[in-house]
Scaffold this active site. Structure first.
Site, PDB file in Angstrom:
ATOM      1  N   HIS C 136      -2.553   2.497   3.417  1.00 39.36           N
ATOM      2  CA  HIS C 136      -1.780   3.725   3.240  1.00 39.36           C
ATOM      3  C   HIS C 136      -2.479   4.553   2.153  1.00 39.36           C
ATOM      4  CE1 HIS C 136       1.724   6.101   1.862  1.00 39.36           C
ATOM      5  NE2 HIS C 136       2.272   5.842   3.027  1.00 39.36           N
ATOM      6  N   ASP C 214      -0.065  -4.748  -1.149  1.00 37.92           N
ATOM      7  CA  ASP C 214       0.879  -3.662  -0.968  1.00 37.92           C
ATOM      8  C   ASP C 214       1.906  -4.167   0.033  1.00 37.92           C
ATOM      9  OD1 ASP C 214       2.318  -1.494  -0.214  1.00 37.92           O
ATOM     10  OD2 ASP C 214       0.610  -0.269   0.435  1.00 37.92           O
ATOM     11  N   GLN C 217       5.675  -2.526   3.434  1.00 37.45           N
ATOM     12  CA  GLN C 217       6.210  -2.796   4.774  1.00 37.45           C
ATOM     13  C   GLN C 217       6.528  -4.274   4.955  1.00 37.45           C
ATOM     14  OE1 GLN C 217       7.015  -0.549   6.969  1.00 37.45           O
ATOM     15  NE2 GLN C 217       6.021   1.232   6.045  1.00 37.45           N
ATOM     16  N   LYS C 240      12.578   1.471   1.556  1.00 30.49           N
ATOM     17  CA  LYS C 240      12.265   0.884   2.865  1.00 30.49           C
ATOM     18  C   LYS C 240      13.002  -0.440   3.062  1.00 30.49           C
ATOM     19  CE  LYS C 240       7.559   2.736   2.808  1.00 30.49           C
ATOM     20  NZ  LYS C 240       7.404   3.904   3.679  1.00 30.49           N
ATOM     21  N   CYS C 378       0.196   8.816   6.765  1.00 32.57           N
ATOM     22  CA  CYS C 378      -0.459   8.604   5.467  1.00 32.57           C
ATOM     23  C   CYS C 378      -1.587   7.584   5.591  1.00 32.57           C
ATOM     24  CB  CYS C 378       0.530   8.159   4.403  1.00 32.57           C
ATOM     25  SG  CYS C 378       1.758   9.401   4.006  1.00 32.57           S
TER      26      CYS C 378
END
Ligand SMILES: Cc1ncc(COP(=O)(O)O)c(C=O)c1O
Ligand SMILES: Cc1ncc(COP(=O)(O)O)c(C=O)c1O
Lengths: 154, 420, 420, 154
Positions: C136, C214, C217, C240, C378
């Site tokens: 991202h 990261d 998600q 999220k 993104c």
């Protein structure tokens, strides 16, 4: 209005904060540790002097802080005299537990008696933001006793 | 903008009933603390939230929540409208020339760090920034960090005995033309002093420097017109303005937002990205990396609506009366010292009580249900200058009553006895 | 942690009734969009909020709101307990060794910028960071910015045709020992790929590099144990994870938090301050400048409670079934291309429809009440690599139903006709 | 299911997006401007050729984007031929207003007729996220006409 505050600010606390008996560097000091509580700005330097056998012979401090932290330091300086480092650690443990929970830990008779004099420090457990005031001196004690894993900040 | 003149020309009379009605808007004020009604005198640390703010946030989450921008669907369009609507609302609130000059941040602190980072990137080593002796750590530490990183100079303008900026000293510090930015609080969170923003801006501009105001406290107590005061940057924080936590505002003149390099990198703030490099989106997006505080922006807009619904005239009049009352009443307590005697001041009163450490004082007041703040108030250098380890601070909001000030004063008298 | 094995050994059966009960927890799902029931397939952009999260935030504002830390009064102690309780809750959630290793930020993007800034400050020019081709922008642009500022090198590990990290290429990029950090997504927001975190961590550590994931998600779709995967840093974002906007999390091993210099300066993050210099508070406070997202932290803790109440086993089983369904059903639509065919994947499906631009497709789906995301997500460099201007992405949450996938598929068939 | 979308995607939009008539650089192009919409990635280059009297003689473009932005560019390239820069500005103004609000502005008869052919672009006003798709080409037109205060991004 403040009657119930007597739990926290017992006579002895106010008295010791105002007229501490051990607020000085012992002449033969052989250990020093600093404690500070960045959240409230309390700062303290603690000195210990040991006997040839390794018992604490004398304790003294210099501090800036609230009544509770001053009284705690002064009461500590009195309570630890004559103890081995291990005993002093045990006592520190019990005081920290007391301050957080208000509960007294089981202690060997010799320590139990000294612990009695420290019970007034238990009042802070109802005031989470003040617990560190009561324990700062005891953190410094552990640091002075040389425990590497212990930071000298409350 | 001064309190006294306002009051002279027939300030609105704020009655007890009006304040009672305002109080009813704040659910938390009904709380009992340690068996006594809450007396919340810590609004300068963070203000309580009116029902309108809470309701707006709930609606934002129950009715039109989605990520903003780029979303080509109904919910996202509604959320974007609400978020951008909040930006426009903030712009109107401070009379910004354009909504695109309003950048949403996490809090004042992040807004100040943004400017510290991105403005000093335009400076050459040896050039200087001036702040003052009464800055909050959030308007001091970021400049020290950039000073060390970029080799710029940090100058500290003096504060005089009454707790006001020493304008002669400020002018002297500007004299050599090296200063590129004056970054000063618009109201001290310790002393209550409101600084003469327009005069400071004029001095700065005359010396070729831009000017930033830390409005974290000021904007709660008085209307702010960024154009009228001649600011280049203005920072404030939502949670002190009766709005949500998690959101702050940086307003900056478009020219600066265009010239400054970005601060954080990531989604939303770019125009194009390849593996090698990125180009930046136009302001304000260039400075809003990642998913913004969407619900918090809606809450902040609701707080502004609420405040303007009551009106700054009434708020000013009420708070001025509270401050007068508090200064008069507290200064009559033996052994009590008040800190800060500025002419222009907001609803913040700092004091010390002889022989009682501020922390002990706070705990005693807490026992009486009174919430005040004790310590260095994130202004440790100012404390060093005043020569105190800390103070106790009572701060007022629009919901503060005269009765609460009496309760505070009586409690302080009892504390003296307690420690006597 | 793999989906398929989970399902083989008797995964929990998630019935329609269970999903219906979960859906009832999300007030917004009752919305009508353009006259049709909302079909929300944009959870990867931001998830909807269950009532429990909204209620926790309301309670935080109506019952125990005040600024945290330093406050010596009952309300502040309650607020601090709630805020620090949320930190401990997050720590338990990801099996962090200590709550002090959890830093609250504004969002993932800020968490990633924090590491990009403060970790590269420990690096020497010429040393390198590796990321991947499917990051991202928030895990790409901050590294480009530090590369340019500090003269470090940025290496990009390849992604293979199925949309998985090319581990051989990663190993090759680590071979010269210059790499100090591997920073890679734990799940792609475009391709749905879940990356083999433990293997990546092992490769990184073997080469003397630390590793950051990261998890923006990944953590929504699977349980994360930062110790088990061997991470040094793990970042994710509240909004999220069915939690509030305005809050993110950086977990980092204590050693790193202690070694790294601070990121933002200001209140709360200091130990001592004078006009000349400041010293830093211990972690996590060193990295939390200014008033934190207090209410948002409470909301995030409530989201975690809610999620764990349902249980990741059920969520994994349900989402795996949804993904299977979607892949099967969509791949049968003529002219539709699916992007990303990784074995391990979360509830994200990206596709293009021949002859229909993703934005037009989105608008058409929106007309049918279906919220999807269109564009580069993104991840512009990944799009360039795939050779598409963008894709349309349907992403699933625990509240997504099989019926909604049918609605999507039918709508896509109608779109083809519409544009035929 | 999508009947009501015919407001937005009228035949002419789909037709022009698929087979644009002016997607090329005019031979005698004397002005060029780029437009881009960073939020969705649409990009466009616009060229104008002028008559000796300063009227637009020809317009052409090259673009990547959705049906609406392509159709808008193609319809524009047709509608502006023969206009003075001032007239073209007025037309751009009217289209931008139309896209945002769905309302037609009062225009002089000569422009009104051309504006008729652009009415299909008004469908976007119900779709805030798509308004910029319809106006991108018109922003570029203003940029090509040399208005300094106009940015070539929608
Ligand atoms: C993989 C990934 N990383 C980072 C982010 C950034 O998250 P946020 O916008 O909350 O900072 C996202 C979401 O947009 C994402 O999907
Ligand atoms: C004058 C001033 N500046 C800056 C701040 C920092 O605000 P925040 O903590 O919301 O970033 C405060 C409040 O703490 C303040 O009073």
């Amino acid at each position: 209005m403040f009657d119930d505050l007597r739990d926290l600010y017992q006579e002895i606390i106010i008295e010791r904060a105002r007229h501490p008996r051990h607020a000085k560097r012992p002449l033969r000091a052989d250990r020093e540790a600093k404690g500070d509580n960045p959240l409230c700005g309390d700062r303290l330097t603690l000195w210990l002097a040991h006997t040839p056998e390794g018992r604490i012979a004398e304790a003294g401090f210099e501090a800036k802080g609230c009544a509770i932290s001053l009284a705690s330091a002064d009461l500590m300086a009195e309570a630890v005299v004559g103890l081995t480092p291990e005993e002093a650690e045990m006592l520190a443990d019990a005081v920290q537990h007391l301050a957080r929970t208000g509960e007294a830990k089981e202690l060997p008779p010799a320590l139990a008696e000294r612990f009695e004099t420290l019970l007034p420090l238990g009042g802070v457990h109802e005031f989470p933001s003040r617990v560190k005031c009561a324990t700062l001196a005891w953190h410094a004690l552990r640091a002075a006793l040389g425990r590497k894993d212990e930071e000298a900040s409350a | 903008m001064s309190l006294r003149p306002e009051r002279k020309r027939a300030a609105p009379v704020v009655t007890e009933e009006m304040v009672a009605r305002w109080r009813a808007d704040f659910p938390i004020l009904a709380t009992e603390v340690r068996g006594r009604p809450l007396v919340y005198l810590d609004s300068a640390a963070s203000a309580q939230k009116p029902r309108a703010v809470i309701a707006a946030m709930v609606t934002a989450m129950e009715r039109h929540y989605a990520n903003v921008h780029r979303g080509i669907h109904w919910l996202s369009e509604r959320a974007t409208e609400a978020y951008e609507g909040a930006r426009a609302r903030v712009a109107r609130f401070i009379n910004a020339p354009a909504a695109e000059e309003v950048v949403f941040t996490r809090n004042s602190t992040e807004a100040l760090n943004l400017v510290a980072h991105s403005f000093t990137a335009l400076m050459a080593p040896g050039e200087a920034v001036v702040i003052s002796e009464m800055e909050h750590h959030s308007n001091l530490v970021p400049w020290q960090m950039q000073r060390d990183a970029r080799g710029i100079e940090l100058r500290i303008a003096r504060v005089n005995e009454t707790g006001e900026i020493d304008l002669d000293d400020l002018e002297a510090k500007l004299a050599d033309g090296k200063v590129k930015l004056v970054a000063i609080t618009h109201m001290s969170n310790v002393l209550g002093t409101c600084t003469p923003a327009a005069r400071i801006a004029a001095l700065a501009h005359a010396a070729g420097a831009a000017v930033l105001f830390d409005g974290s406290q000021a904007i709660v107590h008085r209307p702010v017109d960024v154009q009228a005061i001649g600011a280049d940057f203005y920072a404030f924080t939502g949670h002190k303005l009766y709005g949500p936590s998690g959101i702050g505002v940086l307003w900056a003149r478009r020219e600066w937002l265009e010239r400054m390099p970005p601060f954080l990198g990531g989604g939303e703030m770019i125009a194009t990205v390849s593996f090698e490099r990125a180009t930046w989106a136009p302001p304000p997006y260039k400075f809003e990396a990642g998913t913004p505080p969407i619900v918090e922006a809606v809450g902040l807009a609701a707080a502004i609506d609420y405040l303007e619904g009551i009106g700054y005239e009434a708020i000013l009049a009420h708070e001025a009366a509270l401050v007068d009352h508090a200064l008069r009443r507290l200064s009559a307590i033996p052994g009590l010292t008040l800190w800060g005697r500025a002419q222009e001041r907001g609803g913040v009163v700092s004091f010390t009580l002889e022989g009682v450490h501020p922390h002990d004082l706070s705990t005693l007041l807490d026992r009486a249900g009174i919430a005040v703040r004790a310590g260095n108030h994130c202004a440790e250098p100012l404390m060093q200058k005043l020569g105190v380890p800390g103070t106790t601070r009572a701060s007022f909001g629009l919901y503060t009553t005269h009765e609460e000030i009496e309760t505070l004063a009586e409690a302080l008298e009892r504390v003296r006895e307690f420690f006597a």
